[in-house]
Structure formats: C-alpha cells, structure tokens
Motif scaffolding. Structure first.
Motif, PDB file in Angstrom:
ATOM      1  N   GLN A 117       4.386   1.347  -4.014  1.00  0.00           N
ATOM      2  CA  GLN A 117       3.679   2.523  -3.508  1.00  0.00           C
ATOM      3  C   GLN A 117       4.672   3.535  -2.967  1.00  0.00           C
ATOM      4  OE1 GLN A 117       0.046   2.946  -3.542  1.00  0.00           O
ATOM      5  NE2 GLN A 117       0.862   5.021  -3.307  1.00  0.00           N
ATOM      6  N   ALA A 118       5.732   3.042  -2.315  1.00  0.00           N
ATOM      7  CA  ALA A 118       6.772   3.932  -1.788  1.00  0.00           C
ATOM      8  C   ALA A 118       7.501   4.655  -2.913  1.00  0.00           C
ATOM      9  CB  ALA A 118       7.761   3.124  -0.949  1.00  0.00           C
ATOM     10  N   ARG A 170       3.618  -4.585  -3.646  1.00  0.00           N
ATOM     11  CA  ARG A 170       2.746  -3.399  -3.627  1.00  0.00           C
ATOM     12  C   ARG A 170       3.307  -2.298  -2.727  1.00  0.00           C
ATOM     13  NH1 ARG A 170      -3.656  -3.679  -2.117  1.00  0.00           N
ATOM     14  NH2 ARG A 170      -4.257  -1.627  -2.890  1.00  0.00           N
ATOM     15  N   GLU A 171       3.733  -2.679  -1.536  1.00  0.00           N
ATOM     16  CA  GLU A 171       4.228  -1.683  -0.573  1.00  0.00           C
ATOM     17  C   GLU A 171       5.458  -0.968  -1.122  1.00  0.00           C
ATOM     18  OE1 GLU A 171       5.860  -1.828   3.992  1.00  0.00           O
ATOM     19  OE2 GLU A 171       4.168  -3.143   3.496  1.00  0.00           O
ATOM     20  N   ALA A 172       6.375  -1.728  -1.708  1.00  0.00           N
ATOM     21  CA  ALA A 172       7.604  -1.131  -2.254  1.00  0.00           C
ATOM     22  C   ALA A 172       7.289  -0.202  -3.416  1.00  0.00           C
ATOM     23  CB  ALA A 172       8.558  -2.241  -2.704  1.00  0.00           C
ATOM     24  N   ASP A 187       5.098   7.359  -4.084  1.00  0.00           N
ATOM     25  CA  ASP A 187       4.968   8.430  -3.088  1.00  0.00           C
ATOM     26  C   ASP A 187       6.216   9.304  -3.014  1.00  0.00           C
ATOM     27  OD1 ASP A 187       2.463   7.441  -2.538  1.00  0.00           O
ATOM     28  OD2 ASP A 187       3.048   6.406  -0.699  1.00  0.00           O
ATOM     29  N   LEU A 210      -2.002  -0.541  -8.438  1.00  0.00           N
ATOM     30  CA  LEU A 210      -1.794  -0.407  -6.998  1.00  0.00           C
ATOM     31  C   LEU A 210      -3.108  -0.349  -6.240  1.00  0.00           C
ATOM     32  CD1 LEU A 210       1.132   2.201  -6.986  1.00  0.00           C
ATOM     33  CD2 LEU A 210       1.286  -0.203  -6.334  1.00  0.00           C
ATOM     34  N   ASP A 257      -4.121  -7.293  -1.705  1.00  0.00           N
ATOM     35  CA  ASP A 257      -2.722  -7.029  -1.379  1.00  0.00           C
ATOM     36  C   ASP A 257      -1.871  -7.969  -2.229  1.00  0.00           C
ATOM     37  OD1 ASP A 257      -0.647  -5.786  -0.119  1.00  0.00           O
ATOM     38  OD2 ASP A 257      -0.585  -7.200   1.550  1.00  0.00           O
ATOM     39  N   GLU A 268      10.191  -6.745  -3.300  1.00  0.00           N
ATOM     40  CA  GLU A 268      10.810  -5.429  -3.522  1.00  0.00           C
ATOM     41  C   GLU A 268      10.172  -4.694  -4.696  1.00  0.00           C
ATOM     42  OE1 GLU A 268      12.813  -7.954  -1.092  1.00  0.00           O
ATOM     43  OE2 GLU A 268      12.720  -8.370  -3.248  1.00  0.00           O
TER      44      GLU A 268
END
Length: 379
Positions: free
Chosen positions: A286-287, A282-284, A290, A273, A278, A99
C-alpha cells in the motif's frame, strides 16, 4: 582432516525411467533430476505452439489447507483474494514477505468449502511449506499438509491438447473453463484432477494422478498414444522456459524474487489490496502504491541488433550508464526473434526508449515492446 561432504542425491519423479528410456537430456533442476529436452528445444517449443506437447511437471509441490479456518489461512499469506473462488476454480497468486516481496508465485485451487490446494514451485516446495507453517501453523482450524509426493502432475499443452485428452476421459473437457478444474477418470485412472491450466501460453490441461510409477507411466503412455495423430512429442524444461517467456509468464528467482514486488513485476492485477483480510505484505505494498508506484519496472525487450540477451546481462541507457539487468532472455522460436525481460528505472520504462544490452564485449540495441510477447489466437 576435513570431513568429506556428500552431495545429496537428486530427487526423481515417478517417470524418471521413462525419460531415460526416451534418451532425454537430464539436468539438476532445483535438486530434481529432470529432462531439459528430448528431440530438441525448438521442435518441442513449436509442437506446443502448433499441435500438442506433453510435460512431466511432477516436481511441482502441492500443499493442502483443510479445516474451518483454511480460507482465513490462505488469505493471510497470499496476495490474491481466495474468497472469490468458487468450488472447482483456480487463481494465480503469490506468497509474500512482510516487505511485500515474493516468497513464491503459486496457483490456489478451491477443492471445496474449507479445502484449498496450493501448487508451488519445485525448488521452493520445502522452503514454502516451512514458511507457511511458520505463518499460519498456529491458527486454530487450519490444517496444512505437504502432499507433494502423492501426486504426479502431467501437462498436456497446445491447440490439440483438448482433442488429445478427450480421447482418454468421459469428462466434457469443453465444459472446463480456463483456470477451472474437475475430477474424473483419465485413461482408466480414477479420481484424477483435471485442470485447465498451464505454463506455456497455450490452451491445455494439467492432470494430477497418484505418484506411483505404474500409474504415472500408464497416464504418460496413454496420452502419448492419444496424441500421436496430432504429432504429440515429449517436452522438457527448456521448451517450458521459452514458451513461458514468449507468453510473458514470470519465473521465480528471475522476474520475481524476495527483492521484487508485484508493482515492479507488473503483476499487480492479481494483487488485491482491497480484499477483506489483512495479509502479509499489504502495508508495504500500500505504501508503494501511495508513493506513486515503484522506482523500477519490468519491461519486455526485443533485440534490434544481432545478439541474445542472456539472464544477468547488464542493461545500459543511450548515455552508457548501467541502469538494470536482464532477468530472462533467449531466442523466441515461434516469434523468430530474440526477446528478454529486464528491470529498468520506472522513468526509462515509461519513456519507451531503446536500451543497450552488454552481450560479451558489445552493447547491443534493444527496443521496448509490449508484453506478453505472444498471445495465442482466439478461437
């Protein structure tokens, strides 16, 4: 009939008898029997700001990664970019959940190609090691070992720290830049790791020696003797906390937790980032970026009215609405004021407006101030 429960014995560093001989006030710190103060928190704090102090931080954890995939494993679980490290260099980083929140904040040291040492917080060492093994334990070519019991770690901190330590080693300490380290002999102890790191906001070193009692006491006594002309005193965890707070350094389970992320905590300059790997969270994260950033932010507070903002105290806006809480707060001995960190809505942080802290029955005004509260003078 209920089975009686027994409290597990507190862990002890190799210097426990030394602390007791010095009549330190001892406390349970994350399951460790540790000195919180010796001569007094203010005296110890001021010694580090103006001269030199010595800390036993042997309770900290050391986890080593070895093998051809050790870098890939470190990259997978940390937010900074360890591929940028050169041999003998360290970086601040953190272990993250999927998360994007904090498992722990850490230092990553590159001992050599395919060889990395992570220094983790004392109370989270076992948790961190189990979590690391779960995430990367199955990776081929990455061997992870918990060597925490092998090291005694001593921190020599303050503007006179280099002069103190230089008496005990032929290593040119001036040649070690901030967040770099080397190996050498200290006080006759071979293969000592000497790192220009610390948790006080001052110049200084952390040295790693074998954790047997005789070696640890030899290092401690030699440092105390070498620093005598500069007024060195032993320092406990109380001064370590007020020093790091003045210097704007986060503390796990206060400014950073498994409910906070790097953007909220203002630690995103160490978040890479864009690194070519990976990594967990990272995905959380980046969100979050953004979406325009976090909905709350960590801010520095200085009390305008009389009162000390303690950990957990609620924070209100001018309309009397509760908007956040204090993560760390105390008097700042060197700055001679009362300071704190608090999470508040991002809009409040950006407005720079005053807030109010509930101190017992009173709402006490505090102003937002830039952090870190204290920066050491440039040489």
């Amino acid at each position: 009939m209920a089975t009686p429960t027994t409290t597990p014995a507190l862990k002890q560093t190799a210097l426990n008898a030394t602390h007791r001989k010095l009549k330190a006030k001892m406390v349970d710190f994350g399951g460790w029997d540790m000195p919180v103060e010796y001569s007094g928190l203010i005296a110890e704090h001021m010694a580090v700001r103006t001269g030199v102090g010595l800390f036993d931080v042997s309770h900290m954890g050391e986890i080593q990664f070895r093998g051809p995939n050790s870098l890939a494993a470190v990259q997978r679980i940390t937010m900074n970019d360890a591929s940028r490290l050169k041999n003998g260099q360290a970086q601040y980083s953190a272990l993250l959940t999927p998360e994007g929140t904090f498992v722990d904040d850490i230092l990553v040291h590159k001992l050599g190609d395919n060889d990395y040492l992570l220094v983790v917080n004392a109370g989270t060492t076992d948790k961190d090691f189990a979590w690391i093994r779960k995430q990367v334990g199955a990776m081929q070519g990455a061997h992870v070992s918990n060597y925490s019991t092998y090291y005694s770690q001593l921190a020599i901190q303050g503007p006179r720290a280099p002069e103190t330590l230089q008496k005990l080693t032929k290593v040119d300490l001036a040649g070690i830049k901030n967040y770099w380290f080397t190996w050498g002999q200290v006080a006759g102890i071979h293969n000592t790791m000497i790192a220009r790191t610390g948790y006080s906001g001052e110049d200084g070193f952390e040295i790693y020696v074998p954790s047997d009692v005789a070696t640890s006491e030899k290092a401690w006594d030699a440092i105390m003797e070498a620093g005598a002309e500069f007024g060195i005193i032993p320092c406990g965890l109380g001064a370590r906390n007020t020093l790091r707070l003045e210097a704007g350094m986060p503390l796990y389970e206060h400014e950073i937790t498994e409910q906070t992320n790097a953007f909220e905590a203002g630690l995103d300059r160490w978040l890479k980032l864009e690194k070519d790997s990976d990594f967990l969270g990272r995905e959380a994260l980046q969100a979050v970026k953004d979406s325009g950033g976090p909905i709350r932010k960590l801010v520095g507070l200085e009390m305008v009215e009389r009162g000390i903002a303690r950990d957990g105290y609620p924070v209100f806006n001018a309309a009397g609405e509760e908007i956040g809480s204090i993560t760390s707060g105390s008097p700042a001995p060197f700055l001679k004021t009362n300071i704190a960190y608090a999470y508040v809505p991002a809009a409040v942080a950006e407005s720079k407006e005053d807030v109010f802290v509930q101190v017992r029955t009173n709402k006490v005004r505090a102003k937002q101030v830039p952090t870190p509260f204290y920066k050491r003078p440039k040489k």
